[in-house]
Design an enzyme around this catalytic site. Structure first.
Site, PDB file in Angstrom:
ATOM      1  N   VAL A  15       0.842  -1.210   0.000  1.00 50.23           N
ATOM      2  CA  VAL A  15       0.000   0.000   0.000  1.00 50.23           C
ATOM      3  C   VAL A  15       0.873   1.255   0.000  1.00 50.23           C
ATOM      4  O   VAL A  15       0.628   2.210  -0.748  1.00 50.23           O
ATOM      5  CB  VAL A  15      -0.947   0.021   1.231  1.00 50.23           C
ATOM      6  CG1 VAL A  15      -1.723   1.338   1.285  1.00 50.23           C
ATOM      7  CG2 VAL A  15      -1.899  -1.161   1.209  1.00 50.23           C
ATOM      8  N   LYS A 106       3.473  15.422  17.315  1.00 49.37           N
ATOM      9  CA  LYS A 106       3.279  16.424  18.373  1.00 49.37           C
ATOM     10  C   LYS A 106       4.372  17.490  18.286  1.00 49.37           C
ATOM     11  O   LYS A 106       4.097  18.687  18.333  1.00 49.37           O
ATOM     12  CB  LYS A 106       3.344  15.707  19.725  1.00 49.37           C
ATOM     13  CG  LYS A 106       3.165  16.602  20.913  1.00 49.37           C
ATOM     14  CD  LYS A 106       3.286  15.796  22.206  1.00 49.37           C
ATOM     15  CE  LYS A 106       3.408  16.741  23.383  1.00 49.37           C
ATOM     16  NZ  LYS A 106       3.939  16.064  24.558  1.00 49.37           N
ATOM     17  N   TYR A 146      -0.957  -8.921  16.088  1.00 50.07           N
ATOM     18  CA  TYR A 146      -1.375  -7.932  15.087  1.00 50.07           C
ATOM     19  C   TYR A 146      -2.632  -7.200  15.561  1.00 50.07           C
ATOM     20  O   TYR A 146      -2.655  -5.970  15.633  1.00 50.07           O
ATOM     21  CB  TYR A 146      -1.631  -8.652  13.764  1.00 50.07           C
ATOM     22  CG  TYR A 146      -1.996  -7.754  12.604  1.00 50.07           C
ATOM     23  CD1 TYR A 146      -1.049  -6.922  12.012  1.00 50.07           C
ATOM     24  CD2 TYR A 146      -3.289  -7.753  12.084  1.00 50.07           C
ATOM     25  CE1 TYR A 146      -1.373  -6.112  10.929  1.00 50.07           C
ATOM     26  CE2 TYR A 146      -3.627  -6.950  10.996  1.00 50.07           C
ATOM     27  CZ  TYR A 146      -2.671  -6.133  10.421  1.00 50.07           C
ATOM     28  OH  TYR A 146      -2.997  -5.335   9.359  1.00 50.07           O
ATOM     29  N   TYR A 160      -3.380  10.643  22.360  1.00 52.95           N
ATOM     30  CA  TYR A 160      -2.536  11.783  21.962  1.00 52.95           C
ATOM     31  C   TYR A 160      -3.394  12.950  21.483  1.00 52.95           C
ATOM     32  O   TYR A 160      -3.034  14.110  21.650  1.00 52.95           O
ATOM     33  CB  TYR A 160      -1.537  11.375  20.863  1.00 52.95           C
ATOM     34  CG  TYR A 160      -0.197  10.952  21.411  1.00 52.95           C
ATOM     35  CD1 TYR A 160      -0.026   9.683  21.974  1.00 52.95           C
ATOM     36  CD2 TYR A 160       0.900  11.804  21.398  1.00 52.95           C
ATOM     37  CE1 TYR A 160       1.198   9.288  22.498  1.00 52.95           C
ATOM     38  CE2 TYR A 160       2.131  11.420  21.912  1.00 52.95           C
ATOM     39  CZ  TYR A 160       2.270  10.167  22.451  1.00 52.95           C
ATOM     40  OH  TYR A 160       3.476   9.781  22.969  1.00 52.95           O
TER      41      TYR A 160
HETATM   42  N1  LIG Z   1      -3.318  -4.709   2.677  1.00 50.30           N
HETATM   43  C1  LIG Z   1      -4.356  -4.882   3.447  1.00 50.30           C
HETATM   44  O1  LIG Z   1      -5.297  -5.594   3.096  1.00 50.30           O
HETATM   45  C2  LIG Z   1      -4.427  -4.195   4.783  1.00 50.30           C
HETATM   46  C3  LIG Z   1      -5.593  -4.364   5.543  1.00 50.30           C
HETATM   47  C4  LIG Z   1      -5.667  -3.741   6.780  1.00 50.30           C
HETATM   48  C5  LIG Z   1      -4.643  -2.940   7.226  1.00 50.30           C
HETATM   49  N2  LIG Z   1      -3.533  -2.791   6.470  1.00 50.30           N
HETATM   50  C6  LIG Z   1      -2.458  -1.966   7.027  1.00 50.30           C
HETATM   51  O2  LIG Z   1      -1.884  -1.140   6.040  1.00 50.30           O
HETATM   52  C7  LIG Z   1      -0.477  -1.036   6.249  1.00 50.30           C
HETATM   53  C8  LIG Z   1       0.258  -1.421   4.982  1.00 50.30           C
HETATM   54  O3  LIG Z   1      -0.040  -2.774   4.664  1.00 50.30           O
HETATM   55  P1  LIG Z   1       0.534  -3.500   3.362  1.00 50.30           P
HETATM   56  O4  LIG Z   1      -0.517  -4.420   2.888  1.00 50.30           O
HETATM   57  O5  LIG Z   1       1.097  -2.510   2.450  1.00 50.30           O
HETATM   58  O6  LIG Z   1       1.670  -4.407   4.026  1.00 50.30           O
HETATM   59  P2  LIG Z   1       3.222  -4.517   3.664  1.00 50.30           P
HETATM   60  O7  LIG Z   1       3.763  -5.616   4.527  1.00 50.30           O
HETATM   61  O8  LIG Z   1       3.399  -4.631   2.191  1.00 50.30           O
HETATM   62  O9  LIG Z   1       3.792  -3.110   4.118  1.00 50.30           O
HETATM   63  C9  LIG Z   1       4.216  -2.832   5.422  1.00 50.30           C
HETATM   64  C10 LIG Z   1       5.516  -2.054   5.308  1.00 50.30           C
HETATM   65  O10 LIG Z   1       5.961  -1.709   6.623  1.00 50.30           O
HETATM   66  C11 LIG Z   1       7.360  -1.971   6.699  1.00 50.30           C
HETATM   67  N3  LIG Z   1       7.693  -2.231   8.105  1.00 50.30           N
HETATM   68  C12 LIG Z   1       7.319  -3.281   8.865  1.00 50.30           C
HETATM   69  N4  LIG Z   1       7.832  -3.163  10.108  1.00 50.30           N
HETATM   70  C13 LIG Z   1       8.523  -1.991  10.132  1.00 50.30           C
HETATM   71  C14 LIG Z   1       9.278  -1.313  11.122  1.00 50.30           C
HETATM   72  N5  LIG Z   1       9.425  -1.816  12.355  1.00 50.30           N
HETATM   73  N6  LIG Z   1       9.864  -0.132  10.782  1.00 50.30           N
HETATM   74  C15 LIG Z   1       9.742   0.383   9.539  1.00 50.30           C
HETATM   75  N7  LIG Z   1       9.056  -0.220   8.558  1.00 50.30           N
HETATM   76  C16 LIG Z   1       8.439  -1.384   8.850  1.00 50.30           C
HETATM   77  C17 LIG Z   1       7.568  -3.172   5.810  1.00 50.30           C
HETATM   78  O11 LIG Z   1       8.904  -3.368   5.421  1.00 50.30           O
HETATM   79  C18 LIG Z   1       6.648  -2.849   4.652  1.00 50.30           C
HETATM   80  O12 LIG Z   1       7.279  -2.065   3.683  1.00 50.30           O
HETATM   81  C19 LIG Z   1      -0.139  -1.919   7.443  1.00 50.30           C
HETATM   82  O13 LIG Z   1      -0.060  -1.127   8.601  1.00 50.30           O
HETATM   83  C20 LIG Z   1      -1.322  -2.839   7.537  1.00 50.30           C
HETATM   84  O14 LIG Z   1      -1.540  -3.287   8.856  1.00 50.30           O
HETATM   85  C21 LIG Z   1      -3.399  -3.387   5.255  1.00 50.30           C
END
Ligand SMILES: NC(=O)c1ccc[n+]([C@@H]2O[C@H](COP(=O)([O-])OP(=O)(O)OC[C@H]3O[C@@H](n4cnc5c(N)ncnc54)[C@H](O)[C@@H]3O)[C@@H](O)[C@H]2O)c1
Length: 313
Positions: A15, A106, A146, A160
Site C-alpha cells: 500500500v 506532536k 497484530y 494523543y
Molecule cells: N493490505 C491490506 O489488506 C491491509 C488491511 C488492513 C490494514 N492494512 C495496514 O496497512 C499497512 C500497509 O499494509 P501492506 O498491505 O502494504 O503491508 P506490507 O507488509 O506490504 O507493508 C508494510 C511495510 O511496513 C514496513 N515495516 C514493517 N515493520 C517496520 C518497522 N518496524 N519499521 C519500519 N518499517 C516497517 C515493511 O517493510 C513494509 O514495507 C499496514 O499497517 C497494515 O496493517 C493493510
C-alpha cells in the site's frame, strides 16, 4: 511549488508504495521510511530518481525526527505469515511505532493518520461491522500480536489527540489487493493468482464458504487521502473497504477463469481464529468523506493478474 512534506512509514510496502507514488504525482515531497522487513526496493525503484522523493531506511520502533506536514503511519507487516514470524516485534512495531510517530507529530505539529485494520473487529458478532462495534478479539491467540497491537495503536492515537491535541486520524482498512502485493505472503488474492498462473492446486481453507470483501488499492488510497484532508472535527475511526461480499470459493473460481488456468481447487482445514465473515459498513465514509469504492473486482483482478504475470514469468 511543493504542496506538502509527507512522511510515509512502511512506504516501500504494497500500500505504501502506491501512496508514495500518488502523493508525489500530486506535487508533494515524499519521505518513504521503511526497514524493508516486508517492503521491497523494487516497489519504489521507479520513484528514486524523482528529486522530491527520499528513501529512509529506519525502524519505527526507534524515534525519528524530520520536519513534515503530514504522516501516514503504515509500518507494520500485514499478512499473518509475516506478522506471526516475530510476534513480539509485530507488537513493538505497532505500539512503539505509534508512540514514536505520534511523538514526532506532536513535536512538529503534523497531521497523522494511522493505518488500522478490520482485524480490530476480530471474529465479529455484528455483520456488517460499523465503527461503533468494539470487536470480538482473542487477546492470546496467534493473530493477537497484530490485532491487539493495532487496537493499542488506536488507543494511543485517541489519547494523543485528547491529551496533547495532536491532529490524528484513524482509518480501518479492510482486505485490500492490487499490484505489488508480496507474491508469497499467504494473502488470499495473491495466493490464488500465483497458484493459478503456475497451474498449481488452489488452496481453499474450510469449505470456502467464508466471505470476504476485497478492495482495490486505488480505492483505499482515495479513502486515506480524503480522511487526511478532513479538519479537526473528524478523526475517525472510519472503515475504508469494499462492501461487495464474495465467498472464498467464488474468488478461486473467478481467478481460475480469468487466468485460464488448469489449477484444481483443494481444501485444507481452517486456521484458528480465522473470521467467518468480514464486511465493512461504509456509511460513515460515504457521509463524511463522500467516498465509496469504484473499482469492480474483475477490473482490479485484471490489473493484479497482469502484475503477477510479469513478476513470475
Ligand atoms: N493490505 C491490506 O489488506 C491491509 C488491511 C488492513 C490494514 N492494512 C495496514 O496497512 C499497512 C500497509 O499494509 P501492506 O498491505 O502494504 O503491508 P506490507 O507488509 O506490504 O507493508 C508494510 C511495510 O511496513 C514496513 N515495516 C514493517 N515493520 C517496520 C518497522 N518496524 N519499521 C519500519 N518499517 C516497517 C515493511 O517493510 C513494509 O514495507 C499496514 O499497517 C497494515 O496493517 C493493510
Amino acid at each position: 511549488m511543493i504542496k506538502k512534506r509527507i512522511l510515509i512509514t512502511g512506504g516501500a510496502g504494497f500500500v505504501g508504495s502506491h501512496l508514495c507514488e500518488r502523493l508525489l504525482n500530486e506535487g508533494n515531497e515524499v519521505y518513504c521510511l521503511d526497514n524493508f522487513f516486508t517492503g521491497q526496493k523494487r516497489n519504489i525503484l521507479h520513484l528514486i530518481s524523482n528529486p522530491y522523493f527520499e528513501l529512509i531506511r529506519h525502524d519505527v520502533t526507534n524515534p525519528y525526527l524530520i520536519e513534515v506536514d503530514e504522516i501516514y503511519n503504515l509500518a507494520c507487516p500485514a499478512s499473518p505469515i509475516h506478522y506471526q514470524y516475530n510476534a513480539i516485534k509485530t507488537v513493538k512495531t505497532s505500539i512503539m511505532g505509534a508512540i514514536n510517530m505520534l511523538g514526532l507529530a506532536k513535536r512538529v505539529n503534523a497531521k497523522i493518520l494511522q493505518a488500522s485494520t478490520s482485524e480490530v473487529y476480530g471474529n465479529p458478532m455484528v455483520h456488517p461491522q460499523p465503527e461503533s462495534y468494539w470487536g470480538n478479539v482473542n487477546p492470546i491467540g496467534e493473530r493477537s500480536c497484530y490485532d491487539e497491537g493495532k487496537r493499542a495503536a488506536e488507543t494511543l492515537f485517541r489519547d494523543y489527540q485528547h491529551q496533547n491535541n495532536v491532529h490524528t486520524k484513524i482509518v480501518r482498512i479492510f482486505n485490500t489487493y492490487g499490484p505489488r502485493m508480496h507474491p508469497n505472503d499467504g494473502r488470499v488474492v495473491s495466493n490464488f493468482i500465483v497458484q493459478a498462473l503456475q497451474n498449481q492446486d488452489i488452496t481453499v481453507y474450510g469449505k470456502g464458504e467464508q466471505t470476504r470483501s476485497f478492495q482495490y488499492v486505488d480505492d483505499l488510497l482515495e479513502g486515506m487521502i480524503k480522511t487526511m484532508a478532513t479538519d479537526r472535527s473528524f478523526s475517525g475511526p472510519v472503515n475504508i473497504g469494499n462492501p461487495d461480499e464474495f465467498k472464498i470459493i467464488e474468488l478461486a473460481e473467478k481467478v481460475i477463469a480469468m487466468t485460464k488456468s488448469k489449477s484444481k481447487i483443494v481444501f485444507k482445514p481452517l486456521p484458528s481464529d480465522d473470521p467467518m465473515m468480514r464486511k465493512p459498513d461504509i456509511s460513515l465514509a460515504k457521509k463524511t468523506l463522500d467516498w465509496k469504492p469504484k473499482v469492480e473486482l474483475e477490473e482490479g483482478l485484471d490489473k493484479t493478474i497482469a502484475f503477477f504475470k510479469e513478476l513470475i514469468k
